[in-house]
Design an enzyme around this catalytic site. Structure first.
Site, PDB file in Angstrom:
ATOM      1  N   GLU A   1       1.014  -1.008  -0.029  1.00 57.07           N
ATOM      2  CA  GLU A   1       0.074  -0.183   0.018  1.00 57.07           C
ATOM      3  C   GLU A   1       0.872   1.372  -0.152  1.00 57.07           C
ATOM      4  O   GLU A   1       1.379   1.621   1.019  1.00 57.07           O
ATOM      5  CB  GLU A   1      -1.066  -0.257   1.230  1.00 57.07           C
ATOM      6  CG  GLU A   1      -1.788  -1.336   1.287  1.00 57.07           C
ATOM      7  CD  GLU A   1      -2.362  -1.617   2.430  1.00 57.07           C
ATOM      8  OE1 GLU A   1      -2.679  -0.816   3.238  1.00 57.07           O
ATOM      9  OE2 GLU A   1      -3.085  -2.682   2.537  1.00 57.07           O
TER      10      GLU A   1
ATOM     11  N   HIS B   1      -2.893   3.829   4.742  1.00 55.31           N
ATOM     12  CA  HIS B   1      -3.346   2.738   4.019  1.00 55.31           C
ATOM     13  C   HIS B   1      -3.751   2.895   2.852  1.00 55.31           C
ATOM     14  O   HIS B   1      -4.179   4.210   2.281  1.00 55.31           O
ATOM     15  CB  HIS B   1      -4.035   1.662   4.950  1.00 55.31           C
ATOM     16  CG  HIS B   1      -3.142   1.264   6.094  1.00 55.31           C
ATOM     17  ND1 HIS B   1      -2.871  -0.266   6.290  1.00 55.31           N
ATOM     18  CD2 HIS B   1      -2.745   1.742   6.971  1.00 55.31           C
ATOM     19  CE1 HIS B   1      -2.156  -0.499   7.282  1.00 55.31           C
ATOM     20  NE2 HIS B   1      -2.035   0.860   7.852  1.00 55.31           N
TER      21      HIS B   1
ATOM     22  N   GLU C   1      -7.533   5.101   4.865  1.00 58.56           N
ATOM     23  CA  GLU C   1      -7.410   4.408   3.506  1.00 58.56           C
ATOM     24  C   GLU C   1      -7.516   5.366   2.434  1.00 58.56           C
ATOM     25  O   GLU C   1      -8.610   6.104   2.341  1.00 58.56           O
ATOM     26  CB  GLU C   1      -8.456   3.382   3.325  1.00 58.56           C
ATOM     27  CG  GLU C   1      -8.559   2.358   4.579  1.00 58.56           C
ATOM     28  CD  GLU C   1      -7.580   1.049   4.347  1.00 58.56           C
ATOM     29  OE1 GLU C   1      -7.093   1.123   3.172  1.00 58.56           O
ATOM     30  OE2 GLU C   1      -7.567   0.332   4.985  1.00 58.56           O
TER      31      GLU C   1
HETATM   32 ZN   LIG Z   1      -3.280  -1.646   4.811  1.00 56.93          ZN
END
Ligand SMILES: [Zn+2]
Ligand SMILES: *[C@@H]1O[C@H](CO)[C@@H](O)[C@H](O)[C@H]1NC(C)=O
Ligand SMILES: *[C@@H]1O[C@H](CO)[C@@H](O)[C@H](O)[C@H]1NC(C)=O
Ligand SMILES: *[C@@H]1O[C@H](CO)[C@@H](O)[C@H](O)[C@H]1NC(C)=O
Ligand SMILES: *[C@@H]1O[C@H](CO)[C@@H](O)[C@H](O)[C@H]1NC(C)=O
Length: 459
Positions: free
Chosen positions: A109, A212, A300
């Site tokens: 990531e 992430h 994220e």
């Molecule tokens: Zn992750």
């Protein structure tokens, strides 16, 4: 070429030659100017060596605003670099909060890893130009760790999904590898995690995020709760309102995250409680909050874990303001110094480290005063009561108010229990600075807006 030919045909060869030479010079000049103006961090992937070089370049170009250090090496011996930004980058300063971004904990990531380089460049470029960011860099120490898992990254491959390179060199998932107060963590602690645990226990981080990729959402504590970790269930922390505010600050500063439907997922307002999404044990954010006196969320930041290189510029534009606005939240709530009555002279006060700081109505999480005697709590505007306890002193409650116009300064004086034996001190807990009760009253030193009142009992 065409122009040159035209002139040649016209027979004025000499003249044409001159013109063409001038044009060549002009083009060369134009090219140089363009090359100079695009110098800086490029929107392309940096391997470990060029990442290191880029960080070093920052510290060479901005020696007064940046420094770098390594928290240790990965299992394969790669340095885990941190770039620190701000006026106080080279050393800690009293009541200047430390904040951090850690990226690339899952080696595949990679967006955060690249965006932190652009973020660093942006902060450094804006210093002295943008008043908000200049003040922020004067009042904050910003630590950026572009990769927590360099070994995983070295094995990872471009692609939106997949797990190749997610774990470290021994294939352990580092976000399941932290000590967990809510459950027993069965995995052996990995070197990368040991390094980070030591780092966050040495540095008093107030606000952090773990970057992430794979969807668009801010995930906030708790990730786990005691009992059956397989059940999806909202696991609220005592500071749930603060965490929701932090998460919303990011999602609302992002052009699409707050809309909630992205990457084939749906999250109301682009935020989610960790355990209600899927519970995990051994995550970093719960450790930070439960164990290390700081607030941390997991972001994220891209649908794709390892997107094509030409996506990086757009991802930077989408996340830039969100990354900046999130860290600006370090300056809300309350902060101050904890002083304790000296065992040698009852009129003298020393700063006290390790005092437990709680806010009434949101007990359970023990923030502790730092080595310098500082404490910080992020809080939304309102009236609160601080509860301060330490084995050597009388537990003390102090009311205070938080407004929306900046952080409240609230110092606290702890008294020794009446009749406690002289000389029985907290050895080693006390800092160097010793000040008298009088000095404590000077305006810039302390704002004891209300007298500390002894509590009936400790928490
Ligand atoms: Zn992750
Ligand atoms: C670092 O700066 C030098 C010159 O200042 C430049 O040649 C080099 O390309 C830069 N490297 C990176 C990785 O930015
Ligand atoms: C300065 O930076 C802040 C934070 O990114 C931003 O909101 C503001 O618009 C900028 N100010 C100017 C004058 O560009
Ligand atoms: C924090 O974690 C470390 C490492 O597991 C542990 O030794 C320490 O007791 C914990 N401290 C608190 C306050 O939870
Ligand atoms: C906090 O207390 C002050 C004075 O006691 C009061 O005027 C104010 O409304 C309170 N604020 C909140 C948010 O409760």
């Amino acid at each position: 070429m065409k122009l040159l030919l035209m002139f040649c045909v016209g027979g004025r060869v000499k003249y044409a030659y001159l013109i063409s030479q001038m044009m060549l010079l002009w083009l060369l000049l134009l090219f140089t100017i363009t090359a100079v103006s695009v110098k800086g961090v490029e929107f392309k992937y940096h391997n470990h060596r060029s990442l290191e070089k880029t960080l070093r370049n920052f510290t060479e170009q901005y020696p007064d605003l940046s420094s770098m250090y390594s928290v240790g090496t990965s299992i394969r011996g790669r340095q885990m670099w941190v770039l620190v930004l701000g006026k106080h980058s080279s050393r800690p300063a009293l009541l200047v909060p430390n904040v951090k971004y850690i990226a690339n904990m899952h080696g595949n990531e990679v967006v955060g890893r690249e965006l932190l380089l652009h973020l660093a460049e942006y902060y450094l470029n804006q210093y002295g130009k943008n008043a908000t960011l200049t003040q922020f860099l004067d009042d904050t120490r910003v630590h950026l760790m572009p990769t927590m898992n360099p070994d995983g990254f070295s094995r990872s491959r471009q692609g939106c999904d997949g797990v190749t390179g997610r774990g470290n060199a021994l294939a352990y998932d580092l976000n399941r590898n932290f000590p967990d107060n809510a459950a027993i963590n069965p995995y052996p602690q990995q070197r990368e995690v040991t390094n980070v645990v030591r780092w966050i226990q040495e540095t008093n981080f107030l606000l952090s995020a773990n970057l992430h990729g794979g969807t668009l959402v801010v995930n906030y504590p708790f990730d786990s709760y005691p009992g059956d970790v397989r059940l999806q269930r909202y696991s609220a922390s005592p500071d749930d309102d603060v965490f929701r505010h932090l998460a919303l600050t990011f999602s609302k500063s992002h052009p699409t995250m707050h809309k909630g439907v992205n990457c084939g997922d749906a999250f109301s307002q682009g935020i989610v409680n960790g355990a209600s999404w899927y519970p995990i044990t051994g995550g970093m954010q719960d450790f930070m909050y439960r164990n290390a006196s700081g607030y941390e969320v997991l972001i994220e930041m891209s649908c794709c874990k390892y997107p094509r290189q030409d996506m990086l510029k757009g991802l930077w534009e989408d996340n830039r303001d969100a990354l900046i606005n999130f860290l600006l939240q370090a300056h809300m709530g309350v902060k101050g110094l904890i002083y304790g009555q000296s065992s040698r002279h009852s009129d003298l006060f020393d700063v006290v480290s390790g005092a437990v700081i709680q806010v009434m109505g949101r007990e359970g999480i023990h923030f502790r005063s730092s080595r310098l005697g500082e404490y910080y709590k992020l809080l939304l505007p309102g009236n609160y009561t601080l509860l301060v306890t330490h084995p050597d002193f009388v537990p003390t409650a102090v009311p205070f108010t938080v407004t929306s116009s900046g952080v409240t300064r609230q110092d606290v004086k702890l008294m020794r229990p009446y009749g406690s034996p002289e000389g029985q001190s907290s050895n080693g807990d006390r800092g160097q600075g010793q000040i008298t009760g009088e000095e404590l009253g000077t305006p810039e030193k302390a704002v004891l807006t209300s007298r500390p009142r002894p509590l009936r009992h400790t928490q």
